[in-house]
Scaffold this motif. Sequence first.
Motif, PDB file in Angstrom:
ATOM      1  N   ALA A  25       0.813  -1.215   0.000  1.00 28.51           N
ATOM      2  CA  ALA A  25       0.000   0.000   0.000  1.00 28.51           C
ATOM      3  C   ALA A  25       0.847   1.266   0.000  1.00 28.51           C
ATOM      4  CB  ALA A  25      -0.937   0.005   1.212  1.00 28.51           C
ATOM      5  N   VAL A  26       1.848   1.320   0.851  1.00 29.51           N
ATOM      6  CA  VAL A  26       2.700   2.516   0.968  1.00 29.51           C
ATOM      7  C   VAL A  26       4.165   2.082   0.930  1.00 29.51           C
ATOM      8  CG1 VAL A  26       1.144   4.174   2.087  1.00 29.51           C
ATOM      9  CG2 VAL A  26       2.194   2.383   3.471  1.00 29.51           C
ATOM     10  N   PRO A  27       4.666   1.727  -0.245  1.00 32.20           N
ATOM     11  CA  PRO A  27       5.996   1.094  -0.338  1.00 32.20           C
ATOM     12  C   PRO A  27       7.139   1.941   0.203  1.00 32.20           C
ATOM     13  CG  PRO A  27       5.135   1.687  -2.520  1.00 32.20           C
ATOM     14  CD  PRO A  27       4.003   1.825  -1.559  1.00 32.20           C
ATOM     15  N   GLU A  28       7.122   3.259  -0.056  1.00 31.85           N
ATOM     16  CA  GLU A  28       8.237   4.080   0.408  1.00 31.85           C
ATOM     17  C   GLU A  28       8.198   4.251   1.916  1.00 31.85           C
ATOM     18  OE1 GLU A  28       8.919   8.592  -0.233  1.00 31.85           O
ATOM     19  OE2 GLU A  28      10.137   7.619  -1.768  1.00 31.85           O
ATOM     20  N   LEU A  29       7.024   4.563   2.463  1.00 36.93           N
ATOM     21  CA  LEU A  29       6.901   4.753   3.909  1.00 36.93           C
ATOM     22  C   LEU A  29       7.232   3.459   4.647  1.00 36.93           C
ATOM     23  CD1 LEU A  29       4.203   6.710   5.795  1.00 36.93           C
ATOM     24  CD2 LEU A  29       4.550   4.314   6.396  1.00 36.93           C
ATOM     25  N   ALA A  80      10.362   2.627   7.391  1.00 38.70           N
ATOM     26  CA  ALA A  80      10.192   2.002   8.703  1.00 38.70           C
ATOM     27  C   ALA A  80      11.069   0.759   8.832  1.00 38.70           C
ATOM     28  CB  ALA A  80       8.726   1.645   8.914  1.00 38.70           C
ATOM     29  N   LEU A  81      11.105  -0.066   7.793  1.00 37.72           N
ATOM     30  CA  LEU A  81      11.933  -1.279   7.837  1.00 37.72           C
ATOM     31  C   LEU A  81      13.419  -0.943   7.857  1.00 37.72           C
ATOM     32  CD1 LEU A  81       9.836  -3.426   5.338  1.00 37.72           C
ATOM     33  CD2 LEU A  81      10.105  -3.865   7.783  1.00 37.72           C
ATOM     34  N   ASP A  82      13.806   0.118   7.146  1.00 37.44           N
ATOM     35  CA  ASP A  82      15.201   0.582   7.203  1.00 37.44           C
ATOM     36  C   ASP A  82      15.546   1.009   8.632  1.00 37.44           C
ATOM     37  OD1 ASP A  82      15.548   0.174   4.508  1.00 37.44           O
ATOM     38  OD2 ASP A  82      15.347   2.288   3.940  1.00 37.44           O
ATOM     39  N   ARG A  83      14.642   1.755   9.255  1.00 30.76           N
ATOM     40  CA  ARG A  83      14.884   2.232  10.623  1.00 30.76           C
ATOM     41  C   ARG A  83      15.033   1.058  11.580  1.00 30.76           C
ATOM     42  NH1 ARG A  83      17.069   3.923  14.178  1.00 30.76           N
ATOM     43  NH2 ARG A  83      16.366   5.273  15.871  1.00 30.76           N
ATOM     44  N   LEU A  84      14.256  -0.002  11.350  1.00 33.06           N
ATOM     45  CA  LEU A  84      14.323  -1.175  12.212  1.00 33.06           C
ATOM     46  C   LEU A  84      15.495  -2.093  11.870  1.00 33.06           C
ATOM     47  CD1 LEU A  84      10.517  -2.057  12.336  1.00 33.06           C
ATOM     48  CD2 LEU A  84      11.869  -0.984  14.146  1.00 33.06           C
ATOM     49  N   GLY A  85      16.214  -1.769  10.808  1.00 37.21           N
ATOM     50  CA  GLY A  85      17.374  -2.576  10.424  1.00 37.21           C
ATOM     51  C   GLY A  85      17.009  -3.923   9.832  1.00 37.21           C
ATOM     52  N   VAL A  86      15.830  -4.027   9.246  1.00 38.16           N
ATOM     53  CA  VAL A  86      15.379  -5.306   8.673  1.00 38.16           C
ATOM     54  C   VAL A  86      16.063  -5.513   7.321  1.00 38.16           C
ATOM     55  CG1 VAL A  86      13.379  -6.632   7.864  1.00 38.16           C
ATOM     56  CG2 VAL A  86      13.156  -5.082   9.846  1.00 38.16           C
ATOM     57  N   PRO A  87      16.786  -6.613   7.138  1.00 39.72           N
ATOM     58  CA  PRO A  87      17.485  -6.863   5.863  1.00 39.72           C
ATOM     59  C   PRO A  87      16.492  -7.159   4.744  1.00 39.72           C
ATOM     60  CG  PRO A  87      17.714  -8.756   7.321  1.00 39.72           C
ATOM     61  CD  PRO A  87      17.062  -7.683   8.126  1.00 39.72           C
ATOM     62  N   PRO A  88      16.877  -6.932   3.494  1.00 37.90           N
ATOM     63  CA  PRO A  88      15.971  -7.131   2.351  1.00 37.90           C
ATOM     64  C   PRO A  88      15.339  -8.519   2.285  1.00 37.90           C
ATOM     65  CG  PRO A  88      17.926  -5.943   1.646  1.00 37.90           C
ATOM     66  CD  PRO A  88      18.178  -6.363   3.073  1.00 37.90           C
ATOM     67  N   ASN A  89      16.085  -9.566   2.645  1.00 38.72           N
ATOM     68  CA  ASN A  89      15.539 -10.927   2.528  1.00 38.72           C
ATOM     69  C   ASN A  89      14.466 -11.233   3.564  1.00 38.72           C
ATOM     70  OD1 ASN A  89      17.365 -11.009   4.703  1.00 38.72           O
ATOM     71  ND2 ASN A  89      17.821 -13.165   4.372  1.00 38.72           N
ATOM     72  N   LYS A  90      14.259 -10.332   4.523  1.00 35.97           N
ATOM     73  CA  LYS A  90      13.218 -10.507   5.531  1.00 35.97           C
ATOM     74  C   LYS A  90      12.013  -9.598   5.272  1.00 35.97           C
ATOM     75  CE  LYS A  90      14.936 -13.679   8.237  1.00 35.97           C
ATOM     76  NZ  LYS A  90      14.219 -14.950   8.464  1.00 35.97           N
ATOM     77  N   ARG A  91      11.999  -8.925   4.136  1.00 40.76           N
ATOM     78  CA  ARG A  91      10.880  -8.032   3.805  1.00 40.76           C
ATOM     79  C   ARG A  91       9.901  -8.780   2.902  1.00 40.76           C
ATOM     80  NH1 ARG A  91      13.896  -2.082   3.278  1.00 40.76           N
ATOM     81  NH2 ARG A  91      15.246  -2.423   5.088  1.00 40.76           N
ATOM     82  N   THR A  92       9.374  -9.854   3.430  1.00 43.26           N
ATOM     83  CA  THR A  92       8.508 -10.749   2.671  1.00 43.26           C
ATOM     84  C   THR A  92       7.567 -11.456   3.628  1.00 43.26           C
ATOM     85  OG1 THR A  92       8.487 -12.667   1.198  1.00 43.26           O
ATOM     86  CG2 THR A  92      10.231 -12.596   2.845  1.00 43.26           C
ATOM     87  N   LEU A  93       6.503 -12.037   3.078  1.00 39.48           N
ATOM     88  CA  LEU A  93       5.619 -12.879   3.885  1.00 39.48           C
ATOM     89  C   LEU A  93       5.911 -14.358   3.652  1.00 39.48           C
ATOM     90  CD1 LEU A  93       2.182 -11.050   3.526  1.00 39.48           C
ATOM     91  CD2 LEU A  93       3.732 -11.034   5.485  1.00 39.48           C
ATOM     92  N   ASP A 116      18.490   6.914  11.755  1.00 35.69           N
ATOM     93  CA  ASP A 116      17.250   7.654  12.024  1.00 35.69           C
ATOM     94  C   ASP A 116      17.049   8.700  10.935  1.00 35.69           C
ATOM     95  OD1 ASP A 116      15.110   9.013  12.981  1.00 35.69           O
ATOM     96  OD2 ASP A 116      15.923   9.344  14.990  1.00 35.69           O
ATOM     97  N   ARG A 117      15.937   8.589  10.198  1.00 34.33           N
ATOM     98  CA  ARG A 117      15.660   9.533   9.117  1.00 34.33           C
ATOM     99  C   ARG A 117      14.551  10.515   9.486  1.00 34.33           C
ATOM    100  NH1 ARG A 117      15.114   5.654   3.963  1.00 34.33           N
ATOM    101  NH2 ARG A 117      14.246   7.568   3.067  1.00 34.33           N
ATOM    102  N   GLY A 118      14.342  10.700  10.787  1.00 35.23           N
ATOM    103  CA  GLY A 118      13.351  11.680  11.226  1.00 35.23           C
ATOM    104  C   GLY A 118      11.958  11.095  11.291  1.00 35.23           C
ATOM    105  N   LEU A 119      10.953  11.957  11.228  1.00 38.84           N
ATOM    106  CA  LEU A 119       9.559  11.540  11.341  1.00 38.84           C
ATOM    107  C   LEU A 119       9.178  10.593  10.204  1.00 38.84           C
ATOM    108  CD1 LEU A 119       7.823  14.930  12.248  1.00 38.84           C
ATOM    109  CD2 LEU A 119       8.323  13.034  13.796  1.00 38.84           C
ATOM    110  N   LEU A 120       8.446   9.564  10.567  1.00 43.89           N
ATOM    111  CA  LEU A 120       7.981   8.625   9.551  1.00 43.89           C
ATOM    112  C   LEU A 120       6.998   9.311   8.607  1.00 43.89           C
ATOM    113  CD1 LEU A 120       7.999   5.645   8.578  1.00 43.89           C
ATOM    114  CD2 LEU A 120       6.007   5.276  10.040  1.00 43.89           C
ATOM    115  N   PHE A 121       6.072  10.102   9.182  1.00 50.10           N
ATOM    116  CA  PHE A 121       5.105  10.848   8.377  1.00 50.10           C
ATOM    117  C   PHE A 121       4.784  12.151   9.094  1.00 50.10           C
ATOM    118  CE2 PHE A 121       1.055  12.075   6.550  1.00 50.10           C
ATOM    119  CZ  PHE A 121       1.236  11.775   5.205  1.00 50.10           C
ATOM    120  N   PRO A 122       4.996  13.286   8.444  1.00 55.01           N
ATOM    121  CA  PRO A 122       4.755  14.576   9.109  1.00 55.01           C
ATOM    122  C   PRO A 122       3.268  14.855   9.274  1.00 55.01           C
ATOM    123  CG  PRO A 122       5.277  14.918   6.795  1.00 55.01           C
ATOM    124  CD  PRO A 122       5.447  13.451   7.055  1.00 55.01           C
TER     125      PRO A 122
END
Length: 561
Positions: free
Chosen positions: A498-502, A506-519, A543-549
């Motif tokens: 639904a919101v791929p960039e946002l 969030a996943l970048d902030r949590l340090g989730v590696p690309p291979n874990k961004r799946t169901l 930390d890239r600041g606010l997730l959504f202003p």
Amino acid sequence: MLRSVTSRSFSNVLTLTRRCGTGNSTGTRPHLITTPIFYVNAAPHIGHVYSALQADVQHRYSALCGERSRFSTGTDEHGMKVQQAAFSLGLDPKEFCSSVSLKYQTMFNALDISYTDFVRTTESRHIEAVNRFWMILEERGYIYKGTYEGWYCTSDEAFLSEGQTAERCNSEGKKIRVSLESGHQVHWVSEENYMFRLSSLRPDLLQWLQTDPIHPSVFHRVVSHWLEEELPDLSVSRQRSCLTWGIPVPSDSSHVIYVWLDALVNYLTAAGYPDPNLAPWGPATHLLGKDILRFHAIYWPAFLIAAGLPPPQKLLVHSHWTCGGTKMSKSLKNVVDPAECIRRYTKDGLRYFLLRHGAAERDCDFTHNTVCTLLNSELADALGGLLNRCTASNINPMQHFPHYHHESVPTTTHDQLHSLLKNLQKLPAEVDHWIRKFQVNKALESIDANIRRSNSFFQSQAPWKLQKGVEKEACWKDSVLYLTLESLRLYATLLLPAVPELATVALDRLGVPPNKRTLKGNSFFAATRGESCSFQGQIFGPDRGLLFPRLERSKKNTVRI
């Protein structure tokens, strides 16, 4: 001679669909997901964007589940309206089409619409597909030359029966005849055209309808009602003296192919037709607005069945967007401009609002204050606030996923924790159910409800109050943080379609590696089940600041061109 489609041969056509598979396994052709191709008589508006977003979610969700799919969109560039629009601007039709088609591509790229093919009906590959398709219909006896007398709506490029029209008074009080479906004016036409034997295919359409291909069910009932009556044969050409901007009939250049037959074949073009190595084409899911339901639920499956090809697997139909409770209209100056919305709300803000607030089965209203209220509540406060709180340096100085400690759970929290985990563990199945039922708004509603549960849990446990010096409290603090961070990992993963960039932020902030961004094959809350969990000790990303202003509300209630 007409080559009839008997119940047995129709069953064979349906068998082709099943053999093609669902796109879930490696050995089958990818599932084809499409939007309508959009008419280039005007620039893209919010309704076009909504169709594209719904198809984009289906395509992205397939990838998230490890399934194979392709996603086609494009522009419909033939017909009277295009010819008239180009003439009014003093442009060559092809030049006019190219300029408007580019606007669609630019808009879809700006919104991260992940299409894999963009079909233009003026492309040579499409013209080849249309010519071949016409010749097959002709060879199989489904096209004949006859005289069409009846109503024609230029605005809809549609032939209409008497029962599909009615007399109305226009703004000047003059009586005119209009289409009951669109409200656009119709005119009586009498001309020699090529006709398609639609009347002979009513039994086959009724049989196809029994496979439950149309969703939501309200639109399935509409089509069932249409098929209760006899179907007249359909005019599938216009004389070149009336319309020059179209594909000539292969065997008779004095006629051009009816714009809807031309346009609908784009789905075959996207599948590689007429390449015999790609036949039969794979199962297809078509996204469309309710205003073009008849063309997709009556004409299109009839054309395919007549040509010996499988009809669509699914038609996912959505309703319209209004502005301030009124149908959008240039004359009323209440048309919502997607480009202005992207500037004001960000691309993911616009994506989220349309997908979350929109509902396929009913018309939905677009106002500035509604957008601000929803985005502030769900993205800025609920989701963004939770991420900010549990990654704050004063609460999580190590900036990582702490370990989960079973023995640290307070007795008074057992029931609350059990309820939270029960809801979180069934969330992926709920989201899957709603997305596959074409109710993305309900999938997002389920995610938001769980985000609020996580917020309530985090607030009630107040990890900032737990003392470092008391071992059990320190362990429980780590457990609360693990639970909250792991729930955020789940939410962000589920939000990727639904919101791929946002969600990626969030996943970048949590340090989730690309291979874990799946169901597919991904496990959540493993530590609570006593299983090994690779995320315990995982270091956060930057930390890239606010997730959504937060957005400011305005006295202006709408976004207008």
